[in-house]
Design an enzyme around this catalytic site. Structure first.
Site, mmCIF file in Angstrom:
data_model
loop_
_atom_site.group_PDB
_atom_site.id
_atom_site.type_symbol
_atom_site.label_atom_id
_atom_site.label_comp_id
_atom_site.label_asym_id
_atom_site.label_seq_id
_atom_site.Cartn_x
_atom_site.Cartn_y
_atom_site.Cartn_z
ATOM 1 N N SER A 1 0.655 -1.199 0.019
ATOM 2 C CA SER A 1 -0.167 0.012 -0.042
ATOM 3 C C SER A 1 0.825 1.206 -0.031
ATOM 4 C CB SER A 1 -1.144 0.017 1.046
ATOM 5 O OG SER A 1 -1.511 1.180 1.280
ATOM 6 N N TYR B 1 -1.524 -0.656 10.331
ATOM 7 C CA TYR B 1 -1.635 -1.029 8.957
ATOM 8 C C TYR B 1 -0.626 -0.166 8.409
ATOM 9 C CZ TYR B 1 -3.380 -0.751 4.260
ATOM 10 O OH TYR B 1 -3.911 -1.007 3.023
#
Length: 264
Positions: A146, A159
């Protein structure tokens, strides 16, 4: 138009295939003539999707596994090899994204679950195929990272750090596998319209549909690239953020809405 794969068609193994990016990748690979090996916790949803696409059992194998369960995902990989053969492409897509606050004790468990899914789950997904791919001298391992892994965002520590680890892990793996003809591709999505992102309470610039992402990811994998930010505009944004002095970066993000924590 989808093409019906023949028995000797290439095979792609995809985790997190019940929705979002995983499902869109499955559709894109099927359109290119690949056979599918699809993995998810929600097996019934994947089977329903495959049936809706008109896939026969020979065209789409479905395996139930939670990537946090190392034994289960390893068994799914072995079952795939036994039933469908050694995949040409393996995409470790399964992942979770939950906000956290380290001062909250319960959020330490959120961090554990995030790492088990996004990091250990990726390694466990690749594991069953690596020795056989090396012996064959070919194959592609695709890791979904990501843009959030490039710089840490407040309230998103689990995350962001997990995806930073994905980037480093795939880079390490690339050097290990390259001498034996196995490619490792790191894909860094920006904001993608999926069930995972729809609850976000902040702006999501350059938002892509899952289908748009899958098309660009497909092209990146086919081109042999080792690292690709999708869309490229988010790569520019991420690079600029990475170059910002810490004081300026902190001011830019001050007051930015944070990711929902578990239960919010």
């Amino acid at each position: 138009m989808n093409r019906t794969p023949h028995p000797g068609a290439p095979l792609v193994f995809i985790t997190g295939a019940s929705s979002g990016i995983g499902q869109a990748l499955a559709a894109r690979f099927r359109a290119a003539g690949y056979r599918l090996a699809l993995v998810a916790r929600r097996e019934a949803e994947v089977r329903a999707w495959a049936q809706a696409q008109g896939c026969s059992d020979a065209e789409a194998g479905v395996y139930a596994a939670d990537v946090r369960d190392v034994a289960a995902i390893e068994a799914a990989g072995r079952a795939c090899i036994a039933a469908q053969g050694l995949p040409d492409v393996v995409i470790a897509n399964a992942g979770i994204s939950v906000g956290m606050a380290t001062e909250e004790f319960d959020d330490l468990e959120v961090m554990r679950r995030t790492y088990e899914t996004n990091n250990l789950g990726m390694a466990a997904t690749f594991h069953p195929f690596m020795k056989a791919m090396r012996r064959r001298g070919s194959g592609t391992l695709g890791g979904i990272a990501s843009v959030a892994g490039i710089r840490g965002l407040p309230g998103h520590g689990a995350y962001c750090s997990s995806k930073a680890a994905v980037i480093s892990y795939c880079e390490s793996l690339r050097g290990e596998m390259r001498p034996d003809g196995v490619r490792v591709v790191t894909l860094l999505p920006g904001y993608i319209d999926t069930p995972l992102t729809r609850a976000n309470r902040y702006r999501m610039p350059f938002l892509l549909t899952a289908e748009d992402f899958a098309e660009r990811a497909w092209r990146a994998i086919q081109s042999g690239t080792s690292y690709r930010v999708i869309p490229w505009q988010m790569g520019v944004v991420a690079r600029l953020l990475r170059l910002m002095p810490n004081a300026l970066f902190d001011r830019v993000l001050a007051g930015r809405p944070r990711k929902h924590r578990q239960g919010e």
